[in-house]
Design a protein around this motif. Structure first.
Motif, PDB file in Angstrom:
ATOM      1  N   ILE A  54       0.843  -1.196   0.000  1.00 15.20           N
ATOM      2  CA  ILE A  54       0.000   0.000   0.000  1.00 15.20           C
ATOM      3  C   ILE A  54       0.878   1.246   0.000  1.00 15.20           C
ATOM      4  CG2 ILE A  54      -1.618   1.374   1.377  1.00 15.20           C
ATOM      5  CD1 ILE A  54      -2.896  -1.266   2.267  1.00 15.20           C
ATOM      6  N   LEU A  55       1.899   1.249   0.873  1.00 10.57           N
ATOM      7  CA  LEU A  55       2.842   2.371   0.922  1.00 10.57           C
ATOM      8  C   LEU A  55       3.603   2.488  -0.392  1.00 10.57           C
ATOM      9  CD1 LEU A  55       4.314   2.071   4.542  1.00 10.57           C
ATOM     10  CD2 LEU A  55       2.557   3.631   3.717  1.00 10.57           C
ATOM     11  N   TRP A  56       3.953   1.351  -0.988  1.00 10.02           N
ATOM     12  CA  TRP A  56       4.673   1.349  -2.264  1.00 10.02           C
ATOM     13  C   TRP A  56       3.816   1.985  -3.363  1.00 10.02           C
ATOM     14  CZ3 TRP A  56       9.603   0.523  -3.452  1.00 10.02           C
ATOM     15  CH2 TRP A  56       9.964   0.240  -4.764  1.00 10.02           C
ATOM     16  N   SER A  57       2.519   1.690  -3.343  1.00  4.61           N
ATOM     17  CA  SER A  57       1.597   2.269  -4.324  1.00  4.61           C
ATOM     18  C   SER A  57       1.439   3.770  -4.109  1.00  4.61           C
ATOM     19  CB  SER A  57       0.232   1.578  -4.241  1.00  4.61           C
ATOM     20  OG  SER A  57       0.351   0.183  -4.456  1.00  4.61           O
ATOM     21  N   VAL A  58       1.379   4.184  -2.850  1.00  8.99           N
ATOM     22  CA  VAL A  58       1.302   5.613  -2.539  1.00  8.99           C
ATOM     23  C   VAL A  58       2.569   6.318  -2.998  1.00  8.99           C
ATOM     24  CG1 VAL A  58       1.171   7.317  -0.663  1.00  8.99           C
ATOM     25  CG2 VAL A  58      -0.290   5.282  -0.605  1.00  8.99           C
ATOM     26  N   CYS A  80      -7.363   6.612  -9.640  1.00 14.62           N
ATOM     27  CA  CYS A  80      -8.658   6.009  -9.959  1.00 14.62           C
ATOM     28  C   CYS A  80      -8.516   4.859 -10.952  1.00 14.62           C
ATOM     29  CB  CYS A  80      -9.610   7.073 -10.502  1.00 14.62           C
ATOM     30  SG  CYS A  80     -10.145   8.272  -9.268  1.00 14.62           S
ATOM     31  N   PHE A  81      -7.655   5.043 -11.954  1.00 16.44           N
ATOM     32  CA  PHE A  81      -7.418   3.947 -12.900  1.00 16.44           C
ATOM     33  C   PHE A  81      -6.819   2.735 -12.181  1.00 16.44           C
ATOM     34  CE2 PHE A  81      -6.811   7.093 -16.657  1.00 16.44           C
ATOM     35  CZ  PHE A  81      -8.179   7.097 -16.872  1.00 16.44           C
ATOM     36  N   LEU A  82      -5.928   2.985 -11.239  1.00 16.47           N
ATOM     37  CA  LEU A  82      -5.302   1.897 -10.483  1.00 16.47           C
ATOM     38  C   LEU A  82      -6.332   1.132  -9.664  1.00 16.47           C
ATOM     39  CD1 LEU A  82      -2.947   0.307  -9.263  1.00 16.47           C
ATOM     40  CD2 LEU A  82      -2.501   2.242  -7.750  1.00 16.47           C
ATOM     41  N   VAL A  83      -7.208   1.862  -9.001  1.00 19.14           N
ATOM     42  CA  VAL A  83      -8.200   1.231  -8.126  1.00 19.14           C
ATOM     43  C   VAL A  83      -9.251   0.472  -8.934  1.00 19.14           C
ATOM     44  CG1 VAL A  83      -9.987   1.707  -6.387  1.00 19.14           C
ATOM     45  CG2 VAL A  83      -7.809   2.894  -6.286  1.00 19.14           C
ATOM     46  N   THR A  84      -9.466   0.885 -10.190  1.00 18.26           N
ATOM     47  CA  THR A  84     -10.432   0.147 -11.015  1.00 18.26           C
ATOM     48  C   THR A  84      -9.923  -1.243 -11.374  1.00 18.26           C
ATOM     49  OG1 THR A  84      -9.534   1.099 -13.065  1.00 18.26           O
ATOM     50  CG2 THR A  84     -11.416   2.227 -12.057  1.00 18.26           C
ATOM     51  N   LEU A  85      -8.596  -1.449 -11.224  1.00 12.92           N
ATOM     52  CA  LEU A  85      -7.996  -2.756 -11.528  1.00 12.92           C
ATOM     53  C   LEU A  85      -7.261  -3.273 -10.293  1.00 12.92           C
ATOM     54  CD1 LEU A  85      -6.624  -2.024 -15.097  1.00 12.92           C
ATOM     55  CD2 LEU A  85      -8.309  -3.787 -14.541  1.00 12.92           C
ATOM     56  N   PRO A  86      -7.990  -3.677  -9.258  1.00 12.13           N
ATOM     57  CA  PRO A  86      -7.343  -4.131  -8.017  1.00 12.13           C
ATOM     58  C   PRO A  86      -6.451  -5.344  -8.191  1.00 12.13           C
ATOM     59  CG  PRO A  86      -9.691  -4.660  -8.008  1.00 12.13           C
ATOM     60  CD  PRO A  86      -9.461  -3.740  -9.171  1.00 12.13           C
ATOM     61  N   VAL A  87      -6.596  -6.058  -9.323  1.00 13.69           N
ATOM     62  CA  VAL A  87      -5.734  -7.213  -9.585  1.00 13.69           C
ATOM     63  C   VAL A  87      -4.269  -6.777  -9.667  1.00 13.69           C
ATOM     64  CG1 VAL A  87      -5.920  -7.037 -12.104  1.00 13.69           C
ATOM     65  CG2 VAL A  87      -5.482  -9.257 -11.048  1.00 13.69           C
ATOM     66  N   ILE A  88      -4.036  -5.503  -9.956  1.00 16.02           N
ATOM     67  CA  ILE A  88      -2.664  -4.981 -10.011  1.00 16.02           C
ATOM     68  C   ILE A  88      -1.966  -5.150  -8.666  1.00 16.02           C
ATOM     69  CG2 ILE A  88      -1.288  -2.864 -10.257  1.00 16.02           C
ATOM     70  CD1 ILE A  88      -3.382  -1.906 -12.304  1.00 16.02           C
ATOM     71  N   PRO A 109     -14.518   3.419 -10.379  1.00 16.78           N
ATOM     72  CA  PRO A 109     -13.975   2.420  -9.445  1.00 16.78           C
ATOM     73  C   PRO A 109     -14.922   2.048  -8.323  1.00 16.78           C
ATOM     74  CG  PRO A 109     -12.866   4.542  -9.178  1.00 16.78           C
ATOM     75  CD  PRO A 109     -13.683   4.629 -10.419  1.00 16.78           C
ATOM     76  N   ILE A 110     -15.759   2.998  -7.910  1.00 17.83           N
ATOM     77  CA  ILE A 110     -16.756   2.699  -6.867  1.00 17.83           C
ATOM     78  C   ILE A 110     -17.797   1.737  -7.404  1.00 17.83           C
ATOM     79  CG2 ILE A 110     -18.516   3.684  -5.347  1.00 17.83           C
ATOM     80  CD1 ILE A 110     -16.918   6.306  -5.383  1.00 17.83           C
ATOM     81  N   ALA A 111     -18.274   2.001  -8.640  1.00 16.93           N
ATOM     82  CA  ALA A 111     -19.294   1.150  -9.237  1.00 16.93           C
ATOM     83  C   ALA A 111     -18.777  -0.266  -9.492  1.00 16.93           C
ATOM     84  CB  ALA A 111     -19.769   1.770 -10.548  1.00 16.93           C
ATOM     85  N   LEU A 112     -17.492  -0.379  -9.847  1.00 13.35           N
ATOM     86  CA  LEU A 112     -16.931  -1.700 -10.159  1.00 13.35           C
ATOM     87  C   LEU A 112     -16.825  -2.595  -8.925  1.00 13.35           C
ATOM     88  CD1 LEU A 112     -14.105  -0.833 -12.711  1.00 13.35           C
ATOM     89  CD2 LEU A 112     -16.250  -2.037 -13.153  1.00 13.35           C
ATOM     90  N   LEU A 113     -16.824  -2.000  -7.749  1.00 14.03           N
ATOM     91  CA  LEU A 113     -16.781  -2.817  -6.525  1.00 14.03           C
ATOM     92  C   LEU A 113     -18.036  -3.666  -6.367  1.00 14.03           C
ATOM     93  CD1 LEU A 113     -15.294  -0.297  -3.906  1.00 14.03           C
ATOM     94  CD2 LEU A 113     -14.168  -2.278  -4.919  1.00 14.03           C
TER      95      LEU A 113
END
Length: 307
Positions: A49-53, A81-89, A301-305
């Motif tokens: 998480i810190l690495w992503s930040v 937002c693009f990152l969060v839409t693909l949590p598989v990353i 990203p909220i809707a994709l959850l």
């Protein structure tokens, strides 16, 4: 509301981005993990998480330092937002590592427009690219970008073309020495080079095809504006604008050559894509259209959850 809030670079913006990364990791990535969470696993998750930040902060630094956009945080908003839409990353740690190291290399490449410490910047970039390639082999294609950046310089020296090979060999020797000490074998070299796969069956899932389609739409919509704008840029700004477009193409091939298509490989195109789209958004004159685009980026990203 979003245009005025993110139209300026403020510390609170990065607190929000960090919180979004955290929530995206927890509600997007951890639900995909079937194993029970242990303390050590939670510690590893917290590190990434810190690495992503750190990745979003590094991207913001590159954009601001080299004036790739105006003084706003649209790029980081889009990237987050693009990152969060693909949590598989978040689950592909090698791609997470490789991308940040490529960002470090890109930072040195865009600064080549300055005439200071050229050799050092080229060496640094080659070192970071090779380190990224240790985690994700096809990151090695970033060397194309490095040589392109060298060619762009009006006062290119033949020494500049030798330095990348020195950096590559230096990291390769260190990696080989490490594996000899640990495994007493050169076998890692044969395993390092990964095959190319064109199996996109994973993209048939809604959780991947929808984000990919939205990103492609943003790119198709904003790319013509970027291409047309290059002609009007000053002589000083034009090299980095062209370099950014070449970066997008190279990163596209890095993702395309992924040995296993999971959707995480799209992370490679997020940084250049975010800069190009941000540059388009900040030049939109119609306030309601600009606001609508930003709300779309935030809501997706909220809707994709819930899909």
């Amino acid at each position: 509301m979003l245009t005025s809030f993110f139209g300026k670079s403020k510390p609170i913006n990065f607190v929000i981005f960090g919180a979004v990364i955290f929530l995206g990791y927890v509600f997007g990535a951890l639900v995909l993990v079937e194993k029970a969470l242990t303390f050590s696993q939670l510690a590893i998750d917290f590190f990434f998480i810190l690495w992503s930040v750190y990745a979003i902060m590094l991207l913001d630094f590159i954009v601001r330092k080299n004036n790739l956009t105006y003084k706003n945080t649209y790029t980081v908003l889009l990237f987050t937002c693009f990152l969060v839409t693909l949590p598989v990353i978040f689950l592909d740690r090698n791609i997470l590592f490789a991308n940040v190291f490529l960002l470090m290399a890109f930072r040195r490449l865009v600064s080549l427009s300055s005439e200071k410490n050229i050799e050092k910047k080229i060496l640094d970039a080659s070192l970071w690219i090779t380190v990224a390639a240790l985690f994700y082999f096809w990151s090695i294609l970033f060397f194309i970008l490095l040589f392109f950046a060298i060619i762009q310089k009006p006062d290119t020296n033949h020494r500049y073309f030798i330095i990348p090979f020195i950096g590559f060999v230096a990291i390769l020797m260190l990696a080989t020495s490490f594996h000899l000490l640990i495994d007493d074998s050169f076998a890692w070299l044969t395993q390092w080079i990964k095959p190319i796969s064109f199996d996109f069956s994973t993209y048939n899932t809604m959780s991947i095809i929808i984000p990919a389609a939205i990103m492609a739409t943003f790119l198709i919509w904003s790319l013509p504006f970027r291409l047309l704008k290059i002609a009007s840029l000053s002589k000083k700004e034009k090299p980095n604008a062209i370099l950014l477009l070449v970066t997008l193409v190279v990163c596209g091939f890095i993702a395309l050559f992924s040995p296993i298509k999971t959707g995480a490989e799209l992370f490679f195109v997020l940084a250049p894509l975010s800069v190009i789209v941000a540059n388009y958004i900040e030049n939109i004159q119609e306030a309601r259209f600009k606001e609508g685009l930003l709300w779309l980026v935030v809501i997706v990203p909220i809707a994709l959850l819930f899909i």
